[in-house]
Design a protein around this motif. Sequence first.
Motif, PDB file in Angstrom:
ATOM      1  N   ARG A 104      77.169  51.856   0.693  1.00  0.00           N
ATOM      2  CA  ARG A 104      77.282  53.300   0.420  1.00  0.00           C
ATOM      3  C   ARG A 104      78.040  53.605  -0.872  1.00  0.00           C
ATOM      4  N   GLN A 105      79.186  52.952  -1.094  1.00  0.00           N
ATOM      5  CA  GLN A 105      79.962  53.252  -2.300  1.00  0.00           C
ATOM      6  C   GLN A 105      79.129  53.007  -3.554  1.00  0.00           C
ATOM      7  N   LEU A 106      78.388  51.913  -3.559  1.00  0.00           N
ATOM      8  CA  LEU A 106      77.543  51.612  -4.717  1.00  0.00           C
ATOM      9  C   LEU A 106      76.373  52.595  -4.798  1.00  0.00           C
ATOM     10  N   GLY A 107      75.831  52.955  -3.643  1.00  0.00           N
ATOM     11  CA  GLY A 107      74.719  53.900  -3.609  1.00  0.00           C
ATOM     12  C   GLY A 107      75.104  55.258  -4.169  1.00  0.00           C
ATOM     13  N   GLU A 108      76.290  55.717  -3.810  1.00  0.00           N
ATOM     14  CA  GLU A 108      76.748  57.023  -4.316  1.00  0.00           C
ATOM     15  C   GLU A 108      76.969  56.959  -5.829  1.00  0.00           C
ATOM     16  N   PHE A 109      77.558  55.849  -6.294  1.00  0.00           N
ATOM     17  CA  PHE A 109      77.753  55.667  -7.730  1.00  0.00           C
ATOM     18  C   PHE A 109      76.405  55.676  -8.444  1.00  0.00           C
ATOM     19  N   TRP A 110      75.445  54.945  -7.876  1.00  0.00           N
ATOM     20  CA  TRP A 110      74.122  54.830  -8.480  1.00  0.00           C
ATOM     21  C   TRP A 110      73.477  56.201  -8.646  1.00  0.00           C
ATOM     22  N   LYS A 111      73.548  57.017  -7.615  1.00  0.00           N
ATOM     23  CA  LYS A 111      72.895  58.331  -7.664  1.00  0.00           C
ATOM     24  C   LYS A 111      73.539  59.263  -8.679  1.00  0.00           C
ATOM     25  N   ASP A 112      74.817  59.030  -8.981  1.00  0.00           N
ATOM     26  CA  ASP A 112      75.504  59.861  -9.978  1.00  0.00           C
ATOM     27  C   ASP A 112      75.127  59.479 -11.406  1.00  0.00           C
ATOM     28  N   LEU A 113      74.489  58.334 -11.594  1.00  0.00           N
ATOM     29  CA  LEU A 113      74.193  57.871 -12.948  1.00  0.00           C
ATOM     30  C   LEU A 113      73.073  58.666 -13.616  1.00  0.00           C
ATOM     31  N   HIS A 114      72.090  59.127 -12.825  1.00  0.00           N
ATOM     32  CA  HIS A 114      70.943  59.851 -13.399  1.00  0.00           C
ATOM     33  C   HIS A 114      70.254  60.613 -12.267  1.00  0.00           C
ATOM     34  N   PRO A 115      69.730  61.816 -12.558  1.00  0.00           N
ATOM     35  CA  PRO A 115      69.075  62.596 -11.491  1.00  0.00           C
ATOM     36  C   PRO A 115      67.887  61.884 -10.843  1.00  0.00           C
ATOM     37  N   ASP A 116      67.277  60.918 -11.500  1.00  0.00           N
ATOM     38  CA  ASP A 116      66.126  60.212 -10.920  1.00  0.00           C
ATOM     39  C   ASP A 116      66.526  58.979 -10.108  1.00  0.00           C
ATOM     40  N   CYS A 117      67.815  58.664 -10.069  1.00  0.00           N
ATOM     41  CA  CYS A 117      68.248  57.478  -9.313  1.00  0.00           C
ATOM     42  C   CYS A 117      68.188  57.756  -7.811  1.00  0.00           C
ATOM     43  N   ARG A 118      67.624  56.802  -7.084  1.00  0.00           N
ATOM     44  CA  ARG A 118      67.523  56.897  -5.623  1.00  0.00           C
ATOM     45  C   ARG A 118      68.144  55.652  -5.006  1.00  0.00           C
ATOM     46  N   TRP A 119      68.778  55.869  -3.845  1.00  0.00           N
ATOM     47  CA  TRP A 119      69.390  54.754  -3.125  1.00  0.00           C
ATOM     48  C   TRP A 119      68.688  54.600  -1.780  1.00  0.00           C
ATOM     49  N   GLY A 120      68.298  53.370  -1.447  1.00  0.00           N
ATOM     50  CA  GLY A 120      67.557  53.118  -0.221  1.00  0.00           C
ATOM     51  C   GLY A 120      68.292  53.483   1.058  1.00  0.00           C
ATOM     52  N   GLY A 121      69.615  53.583   0.985  1.00  0.00           N
ATOM     53  CA  GLY A 121      70.376  53.982   2.169  1.00  0.00           C
ATOM     54  C   GLY A 121      70.053  55.396   2.630  1.00  0.00           C
ATOM     55  N   ASP A 122      69.459  56.188   1.739  1.00  0.00           N
ATOM     56  CA  ASP A 122      69.078  57.563   2.084  1.00  0.00           C
ATOM     57  C   ASP A 122      67.667  57.651   2.664  1.00  0.00           C
ATOM     58  N   PHE A 123      66.931  56.556   2.670  1.00  0.00           N
ATOM     59  CA  PHE A 123      65.539  56.605   3.126  1.00  0.00           C
ATOM     60  C   PHE A 123      65.463  56.804   4.636  1.00  0.00           C
ATOM     61  N   LYS A 124      64.301  57.265   5.083  1.00  0.00           N
ATOM     62  CA  LYS A 124      64.070  57.488   6.515  1.00  0.00           C
ATOM     63  C   LYS A 124      64.326  56.194   7.301  1.00  0.00           C
ATOM     64  N   SER A 125      63.800  55.094   6.788  1.00  0.00           N
ATOM     65  CA  SER A 125      64.177  53.774   7.305  1.00  0.00           C
ATOM     66  C   SER A 125      65.142  53.180   6.296  1.00  0.00           C
ATOM     67  N   PRO A 126      66.452  53.271   6.555  1.00  0.00           N
ATOM     68  CA  PRO A 126      67.445  52.881   5.538  1.00  0.00           C
ATOM     69  C   PRO A 126      67.234  51.463   5.011  1.00  0.00           C
ATOM     70  N   ASP A 127      67.394  51.350   3.703  1.00  0.00           N
ATOM     71  CA  ASP A 127      67.151  50.105   2.970  1.00  0.00           C
ATOM     72  C   ASP A 127      68.277  50.014   1.938  1.00  0.00           C
ATOM     73  N   GLY A 128      69.486  49.765   2.435  1.00  0.00           N
ATOM     74  CA  GLY A 128      70.697  49.935   1.625  1.00  0.00           C
ATOM     75  C   GLY A 128      70.790  49.076   0.395  1.00  0.00           C
ATOM     76  N   ASN A 129      70.068  47.972   0.329  1.00  0.00           N
ATOM     77  CA  ASN A 129      70.192  47.100  -0.848  1.00  0.00           C
ATOM     78  C   ASN A 129      69.211  47.485  -1.957  1.00  0.00           C
ATOM     79  N   HIS A 130      68.489  48.579  -1.755  1.00  0.00           N
ATOM     80  CA  HIS A 130      67.442  49.006  -2.691  1.00  0.00           C
ATOM     81  C   HIS A 130      67.966  50.118  -3.605  1.00  0.00           C
TER      82      HIS A 130
END
Length: 115
Positions: free
Chosen positions: A80-106
């Motif tokens: 999660r910490q990395l995912g939140e950082f990733w999403k803050d880098l650019h509006p098009d960044c997506r983190w798999g942890g937010d997916f319907k079937s979570p995929d946190g390493n994506h």
Amino acid sequence: MTLGQKQRMFTRLVGLLIEYAYQNGYELTFGDAYRDPRVHGDVGVKKSYSSAVSVHKQRLAIDLNLFKDGVYQTSSEAHRQLGEFWKDLHPDCRWGGDFKSPDGNHYSMTHGGRA
Ligand SMILES: [Zn+2]
């Protein structure tokens, strides 16, 4: 932004993500990044384990294996910490942890409505 411009931005942002991870006490190894269409099929084609429309096929996704204190982390939540950082880098960044079937390493950038 063209696909090529986005691919090159993605690669740069992954570098920032990796550095952020290590600065925060994590370690990483690489999982899948580019999925070659000769193995996985072209965009829209289902072949092997990859989804038909995966952005891995467009060089816009990477799966990162996460380690904390030398221990491989298997839960999406551990990212999660990395995912939140990733999403803050650019509006098009997506983190798999937010997916319907979570995929946190994506970690990916959306393109044409896919992430
Ligand atoms: Zn992935």
